[in-house]
Scaffold this motif. Structure first.
Motif, PDB file in Angstrom:
ATOM      1  N   ALA A 172     -10.392  60.056 108.380  1.00  0.00           N
ATOM      2  CA  ALA A 172     -10.673  61.500 108.922  1.00  0.00           C
ATOM      3  C   ALA A 172     -11.055  61.497 110.304  1.00  0.00           C
ATOM      4  CB  ALA A 172     -10.372  62.799 108.343  1.00  0.00           C
ATOM      5  N   HIS A 173     -12.648  60.855 110.641  1.00  0.00           N
ATOM      6  CA  HIS A 173     -12.950  60.912 111.694  1.00  0.00           C
ATOM      7  C   HIS A 173     -12.184  59.938 112.230  1.00  0.00           C
ATOM      8  CE1 HIS A 173     -16.928  62.294 109.998  1.00  0.00           C
ATOM      9  NE2 HIS A 173     -16.018  63.330 109.628  1.00  0.00           N
ATOM     10  N   GLN A 174     -11.573  59.306 111.688  1.00  0.00           N
ATOM     11  CA  GLN A 174     -11.296  58.141 112.823  1.00  0.00           C
ATOM     12  C   GLN A 174      -9.394  58.507 113.302  1.00  0.00           C
ATOM     13  OE1 GLN A 174     -11.829  54.425 113.847  1.00  0.00           O
ATOM     14  NE2 GLN A 174     -13.478  55.116 113.243  1.00  0.00           N
ATOM     15  N   GLY A 175      -9.662  59.714 112.874  1.00  0.00           N
ATOM     16  CA  GLY A 175      -8.021  60.923 113.551  1.00  0.00           C
ATOM     17  C   GLY A 175      -6.731  60.169 112.448  1.00  0.00           C
ATOM     18  N   ILE A 176      -6.878  59.917 111.560  1.00  0.00           N
ATOM     19  CA  ILE A 176      -6.146  59.558 110.115  1.00  0.00           C
ATOM     20  C   ILE A 176      -6.083  61.050 109.871  1.00  0.00           C
ATOM     21  CG2 ILE A 176      -5.206  58.826 108.207  1.00  0.00           C
ATOM     22  CD1 ILE A 176      -6.320  56.499 108.912  1.00  0.00           C
ATOM     23  N   THR A 177      -5.074  61.616 108.584  1.00  0.00           N
ATOM     24  CA  THR A 177      -4.615  63.362 108.642  1.00  0.00           C
ATOM     25  C   THR A 177      -3.037  62.682 107.246  1.00  0.00           C
ATOM     26  OG1 THR A 177      -2.858  63.137 110.138  1.00  0.00           O
ATOM     27  CG2 THR A 177      -5.017  65.065 110.780  1.00  0.00           C
ATOM     28  N   GLN A 178      -3.470  62.114 107.615  1.00  0.00           N
ATOM     29  CA  GLN A 178      -2.247  61.922 105.640  1.00  0.00           C
ATOM     30  C   GLN A 178      -2.922  60.594 105.042  1.00  0.00           C
ATOM     31  OE1 GLN A 178       2.368  61.539 107.221  1.00  0.00           O
ATOM     32  NE2 GLN A 178       1.187  60.628 108.257  1.00  0.00           N
ATOM     33  N   PHE A 179      -2.894  61.381 103.728  1.00  0.00           N
ATOM     34  CA  PHE A 179      -3.683  60.440 102.623  1.00  0.00           C
ATOM     35  C   PHE A 179      -2.659  60.064 100.937  1.00  0.00           C
ATOM     36  CE2 PHE A 179      -6.614  62.848 105.002  1.00  0.00           C
ATOM     37  CZ  PHE A 179      -7.852  61.385 105.857  1.00  0.00           C
ATOM     38  N   LEU A 180      -2.631  59.205 100.747  1.00  0.00           N
ATOM     39  CA  LEU A 180      -1.109  58.432  99.584  1.00  0.00           C
ATOM     40  C   LEU A 180      -2.481  57.971  98.576  1.00  0.00           C
ATOM     41  CD1 LEU A 180       1.009  58.398  98.663  1.00  0.00           C
ATOM     42  CD2 LEU A 180       0.835  56.306  99.715  1.00  0.00           C
ATOM     43  N   ASP A 181      -2.649  58.948  97.706  1.00  0.00           N
ATOM     44  CA  ASP A 181      -4.164  58.201  96.757  1.00  0.00           C
ATOM     45  C   ASP A 181      -2.953  57.894  95.283  1.00  0.00           C
ATOM     46  OD1 ASP A 181      -6.128  57.620  95.006  1.00  0.00           O
ATOM     47  OD2 ASP A 181      -6.620  60.407  95.002  1.00  0.00           O
ATOM     48  N   ILE A 182      -3.316  56.703  95.076  1.00  0.00           N
ATOM     49  CA  ILE A 182      -2.445  56.046  94.014  1.00  0.00           C
ATOM     50  C   ILE A 182      -2.758  55.968  92.684  1.00  0.00           C
ATOM     51  CG2 ILE A 182      -0.557  53.838  92.839  1.00  0.00           C
ATOM     52  CD1 ILE A 182      -0.101  53.828  96.507  1.00  0.00           C
ATOM     53  N   GLY A 183      -2.776  56.569  91.565  1.00  0.00           N
ATOM     54  CA  GLY A 183      -3.939  55.889  90.409  1.00  0.00           C
ATOM     55  C   GLY A 183      -5.075  57.383  90.600  1.00  0.00           C
ATOM     56  N   SER A 184      -4.501  58.654  90.870  1.00  0.00           N
ATOM     57  CA  SER A 184      -5.754  59.229  91.504  1.00  0.00           C
ATOM     58  C   SER A 184      -6.201  60.177  90.244  1.00  0.00           C
ATOM     59  CB  SER A 184      -5.747  60.937  92.393  1.00  0.00           C
ATOM     60  OG  SER A 184      -3.751  60.988  91.597  1.00  0.00           O
TER      61      SER A 184
END
Length: 270
Positions: free
Chosen positions: A68-80
Motif C-alpha cells: 500500500a505504501h508503494q502506491g498499490i491499491t489492488q490486492f488479489l489474495d488466493i487461498g485466503s
C-alpha cells in the motif's frame, strides 16, 4: 453433528478442512471438533504450529502495508481462507482507504464466511476458484469486476503453495498469474519448509503425516525450491527469509523459535 448457520449446505462437516484447522490455530471459532482433533494431532509433533500461523499473519500484514505504501491499491489474495481479525481488506483499506481486495478460495466454508464478512463492503469480494486453475481465477467475474489487471496488483500466495503438490505444477500456476500482472505488481508469498523448524525433520514429518491422512498433503519445500516461485520478479529487500525477519517492526529476539519456520518474501515485477 448439528450444522451451524455459518456452515454451508452441501459440505461434509465430518471431514477436516485446512481452512478451519488454520482458523483453530489462530484462535478462531469457525471450526468443528473434527478440525480441532486434526490440529491437536499435528501439534503433538509440532507444538509451535499456532506460533507459526501467527508469524505468518503478522508477515502478511506488514507486506500488505508495504504494498500500500508503494502506491498499490489492488490486492488479489488466493487461498485466503476463513477471515479473521486483521484480514487483508482491513489492513489494506486502513493504509489506503480506496484499496480493493479480491479474495479467492476453493473451500466452500471459507467462501461462505467471507461473503458474510464482506457484506456491505463494495471494495472487497470473494471468488470461488482454485489456484491449480489460475486462468479461471483471472477470468472470474468477481475478480475482473473489481480489479483492473492492467494496473499494478499485490498478489498474495500466503500459506497456500505448500498445499499444491508438484504433480499439479504450482510453478506453472504462479507463472500464469505473474504473466497476467502489470509491471509494478508485487507477489507476497509464504511457504512451509523443514528449514528453520526447531525440531528434527523426522519429528516434524509427523505433522506432514497428519495432513496426508486428512487428504490435504503438506509439501515442505527447501529454500531453493521456494525461491523459484519468484522467477520473473525482483526480490524486495531483505529477500527470502524467515517470516519474523522480513522487515520486522519490533526486535525479533523474543520471538518464539517456531516463528522462524519456513520462508517469506516479496517480489516486484519490473
Amino acid at each position: 453433528m448439528e450444522r451451524p448457520a455459518w456452515a454451508p449446505q452441501g459440505i461434509d462437516i465430518s471431514v477436516p478442512s485446512v481452512s478451519r484447522i488454520y482458523d483453530y490455530y489462530l484462535g478462531g471459532s469457525h471450526n468443528f471438533e473434527v478440525d480441532r482433533e486434526a490440529a491437536r494431532k499435528a501439534m503433538e509433533f509440532m507444538p509451535g504450529l499456532p506460533k507459526i500461523m501467527q508469524a505468518n499473519r503478522a508477515f502478511m500484514r506488514r507486506a500488505v502495508r508495504f504494498a500500500a505504501h508503494q502506491g498499490i491499491t489492488q490486492f488479489l489474495d488466493i487461498g485466503s481462507g476463513i477471515p479473521t481479525f486483521g484480514n487483508v481488506h482491513e489492513v489494506a483499506q486502513a493504509a489506503s482507504p480506496g484499496a480493493k481486495v479480491a479474495y479467492v478460495d476453493h473451500d466452500p466454508v471459507a467462501v461462505a464466511h467471507s461473503e458474510a464478512v464482506l457484506a456491505g463492503n463494495d471494495r472487497a469480494v470473494i471468488a470461488a476458484a482454485d489456484l491449480r486453475k489460475p486462468q479461471e481465477i483471472l477470468d472470474n467475474a468477481e475478480v475482473t469486476g473489481l480489479l483492473d489487471l492492467n494496473r499494478p496488483v499485490a498478489l498474495l500466495l500466503v500459506a497456500v503453495l505448500h498445499f499444491i503438490e508438484d504433480a499439479d505444477d504450482p510453478r506453472a500456476a504462479v507463472a500464469t498469474l505473474r504473466d497476467a500482472l502489470a509491471p509494478g505488481s508485487v507477489m507476497i508469498l509464504t511457504h512451509a519448509s523443514f528449514e528453520g523448524i526447531p525440531l528434527t525433520e523426522e519429528r516434524a514429518g509427523g505433522t506432514v503425516g497428519v495432513y496426508k491422512n486428512i487428504k490435504n498433503p503438506l509439501v515442505m519445500r527447501p529454500r531453493e525450491e521456494v525461491s523459484r516461485f519468484f522467477d520473473g520478479y525482483e526480490m524486495v529487500e531483505p529477500g527470502l527469509v524467515s517470516m519474523p525477519n522480513w522487515r520486522p517492526e519490533a526486535p525479533v529476539a523474543q520471538e518464539d523459535p517456531f516463528a522462524f519456520s519456513g520462508f517469506a518474501g516479496v517480489g516486484r515485477k519490473a
